[in-house]
Design a protein around this motif. Structure first.
Motif, PDB file in Angstrom:
ATOM      1  N   LEU A  40      59.558  66.377  75.221  1.00  0.00           N
ATOM      2  CA  LEU A  40      58.765  67.701  75.388  1.00  0.00           C
ATOM      3  C   LEU A  40      59.101  68.860  74.503  1.00  0.00           C
ATOM      4  O   LEU A  40      60.191  69.523  74.874  1.00  0.00           O
ATOM      5  N   ILE A  41      58.355  69.409  73.634  1.00  0.00           N
ATOM      6  CA  ILE A  41      58.553  70.336  72.822  1.00  0.00           C
ATOM      7  C   ILE A  41      58.124  71.781  73.137  1.00  0.00           C
ATOM      8  O   ILE A  41      58.360  72.701  73.243  1.00  0.00           O
ATOM      9  N   ALA A  42      56.531  71.582  73.731  1.00  0.00           N
ATOM     10  CA  ALA A  42      55.944  72.917  73.922  1.00  0.00           C
ATOM     11  C   ALA A  42      54.601  72.592  74.804  1.00  0.00           C
ATOM     12  O   ALA A  42      54.145  71.295  74.911  1.00  0.00           O
ATOM     13  N   TYR A  43      54.438  73.588  75.511  1.00  0.00           N
ATOM     14  CA  TYR A  43      52.958  73.631  76.197  1.00  0.00           C
ATOM     15  C   TYR A  43      52.020  74.752  75.536  1.00  0.00           C
ATOM     16  O   TYR A  43      52.521  75.768  75.070  1.00  0.00           O
ATOM     17  N   VAL A  44      50.902  74.242  75.243  1.00  0.00           N
ATOM     18  CA  VAL A  44      49.750  75.086  74.604  1.00  0.00           C
ATOM     19  C   VAL A  44      48.820  75.232  75.196  1.00  0.00           C
ATOM     20  O   VAL A  44      48.118  74.164  75.689  1.00  0.00           O
ATOM     21  N   LEU A  55      54.355  77.962  74.592  1.00  0.00           N
ATOM     22  CA  LEU A  55      55.503  78.112  75.234  1.00  0.00           C
ATOM     23  C   LEU A  55      56.416  77.106  74.904  1.00  0.00           C
ATOM     24  O   LEU A  55      56.309  75.703  75.170  1.00  0.00           O
ATOM     25  N   TRP A  56      57.490  77.353  73.931  1.00  0.00           N
ATOM     26  CA  TRP A  56      58.584  76.757  73.227  1.00  0.00           C
ATOM     27  C   TRP A  56      59.429  76.259  74.524  1.00  0.00           C
ATOM     28  O   TRP A  56      59.960  77.136  74.984  1.00  0.00           O
ATOM     29  N   LEU A  57      59.805  74.886  74.224  1.00  0.00           N
ATOM     30  CA  LEU A  57      60.670  74.389  75.338  1.00  0.00           C
ATOM     31  C   LEU A  57      62.020  73.844  74.829  1.00  0.00           C
ATOM     32  O   LEU A  57      63.037  73.498  75.634  1.00  0.00           O
ATOM     33  N   SER A  65      54.646  82.744  68.851  1.00  0.00           N
ATOM     34  CA  SER A  65      54.015  81.899  70.102  1.00  0.00           C
ATOM     35  C   SER A  65      52.704  82.386  69.994  1.00  0.00           C
ATOM     36  O   SER A  65      51.942  81.761  71.321  1.00  0.00           O
ATOM     37  N   ARG A  66      51.974  82.668  69.290  1.00  0.00           N
ATOM     38  CA  ARG A  66      50.587  82.756  69.269  1.00  0.00           C
ATOM     39  C   ARG A  66      49.994  81.965  67.825  1.00  0.00           C
ATOM     40  O   ARG A  66      50.501  82.499  66.800  1.00  0.00           O
ATOM     41  N   PRO A  71      46.315  72.923  63.749  1.00  0.00           N
ATOM     42  CA  PRO A  71      47.150  72.496  62.402  1.00  0.00           C
ATOM     43  C   PRO A  71      48.065  73.372  61.840  1.00  0.00           C
ATOM     44  O   PRO A  71      49.380  73.155  61.446  1.00  0.00           O
ATOM     45  N   GLU A  72      47.841  74.761  62.336  1.00  0.00           N
ATOM     46  CA  GLU A  72      48.722  75.959  61.691  1.00  0.00           C
ATOM     47  C   GLU A  72      49.993  75.971  62.732  1.00  0.00           C
ATOM     48  O   GLU A  72      51.185  75.922  62.320  1.00  0.00           O
ATOM     49  N   LEU A  73      50.020  75.565  64.066  1.00  0.00           N
ATOM     50  CA  LEU A  73      50.928  75.486  64.857  1.00  0.00           C
ATOM     51  C   LEU A  73      51.918  74.288  64.497  1.00  0.00           C
ATOM     52  O   LEU A  73      53.115  74.467  64.312  1.00  0.00           O
ATOM     53  N   ILE A  74      51.410  73.132  64.003  1.00  0.00           N
ATOM     54  CA  ILE A  74      52.224  72.049  63.790  1.00  0.00           C
ATOM     55  C   ILE A  74      52.809  72.122  62.467  1.00  0.00           C
ATOM     56  O   ILE A  74      53.965  71.897  62.222  1.00  0.00           O
ATOM     57  N   ALA A  75      52.216  72.758  61.412  1.00  0.00           N
ATOM     58  CA  ALA A  75      52.679  73.011  60.223  1.00  0.00           C
ATOM     59  C   ALA A  75      54.133  73.983  60.408  1.00  0.00           C
ATOM     60  O   ALA A  75      54.880  73.833  59.709  1.00  0.00           O
ATOM     61  N   ASP A  76      53.763  75.074  61.231  1.00  0.00           N
ATOM     62  CA  ASP A  76      55.095  76.139  61.500  1.00  0.00           C
ATOM     63  C   ASP A  76      56.175  75.301  62.052  1.00  0.00           C
ATOM     64  O   ASP A  76      57.271  75.487  62.008  1.00  0.00           O
ATOM     65  N   LEU A  77      55.984  74.281  63.245  1.00  0.00           N
ATOM     66  CA  LEU A  77      56.902  73.585  63.619  1.00  0.00           C
ATOM     67  C   LEU A  77      57.414  72.741  62.681  1.00  0.00           C
ATOM     68  O   LEU A  77      58.711  72.443  62.730  1.00  0.00           O
ATOM     69  N   ASP A  78      56.983  71.889  61.810  1.00  0.00           N
ATOM     70  CA  ASP A  78      57.312  71.428  60.766  1.00  0.00           C
ATOM     71  C   ASP A  78      58.352  72.023  59.781  1.00  0.00           C
ATOM     72  O   ASP A  78      59.449  71.717  59.606  1.00  0.00           O
ATOM     73  N   ARG A  79      58.026  73.400  59.530  1.00  0.00           N
ATOM     74  CA  ARG A  79      58.764  74.286  58.564  1.00  0.00           C
ATOM     75  C   ARG A  79      60.008  74.614  59.537  1.00  0.00           C
ATOM     76  O   ARG A  79      61.137  74.764  58.986  1.00  0.00           O
ATOM     77  N   ALA A  80      60.084  75.217  60.805  1.00  0.00           N
ATOM     78  CA  ALA A  80      61.044  75.427  61.609  1.00  0.00           C
ATOM     79  C   ALA A  80      62.174  74.139  61.634  1.00  0.00           C
ATOM     80  O   ALA A  80      63.224  74.486  61.481  1.00  0.00           O
TER      81      ALA A  80
END
Length: 102
Positions: A40-44, A55-57, A65-66, A71-80
């Motif tokens: 579990l990575i996050a709740y959205v 909420l990043w877990l 966090s907003r 797709p923007e959220l997933i791209a940012d997660l990939d980048r991190a």
């Protein structure tokens, strides 16, 4: 002849976005088994303005966090995650050592 360094490979999205309500989702790591708690990575949640509150877990995670879209959220997660992989592969910063003062 000019040579350029190749770009680092981009991570394949392994994230599963699982709906848990009309305007809520879980983001999970698809490489891990269902019984692994670190899956579990996050709740959205989509708020009343239409933006996504996250909420990043688990680390590594983006600092935001907003988001405006999934797709923007997933791209940012990939980048991190990619930045975390690159930073772990780099040599640690040396700490300067000074002789004792008399």
């Amino acid at each position: 002849m000019t040579m350029t360094a190749p770009e680092p490979p981009k991570p394949a999205s392994i994230w599963e976005v699982i709906p848990i309500g009309r305007a809520a989702w879980r983001v999970c790591d698809g490489n891990l088994t269902e019984s692994d708690a670190s899956r579990l990575i996050a709740y959205v949640d989509k708020n009343e303005t239409g933006t996504l509150d996250v909420l990043w877990l688990r680390s590594p995670c983006p600092t935001r966090s907003r988001y405006r879209s999934m797709p923007e959220l997933i791209a940012d997660l990939d980048r991190a995650v990619a930045e975390h992989i690159i930073s772990r592969a780099m040599r640690p910063t040396e700490i300067p050592h000074f002789p004792p003062q008399h």
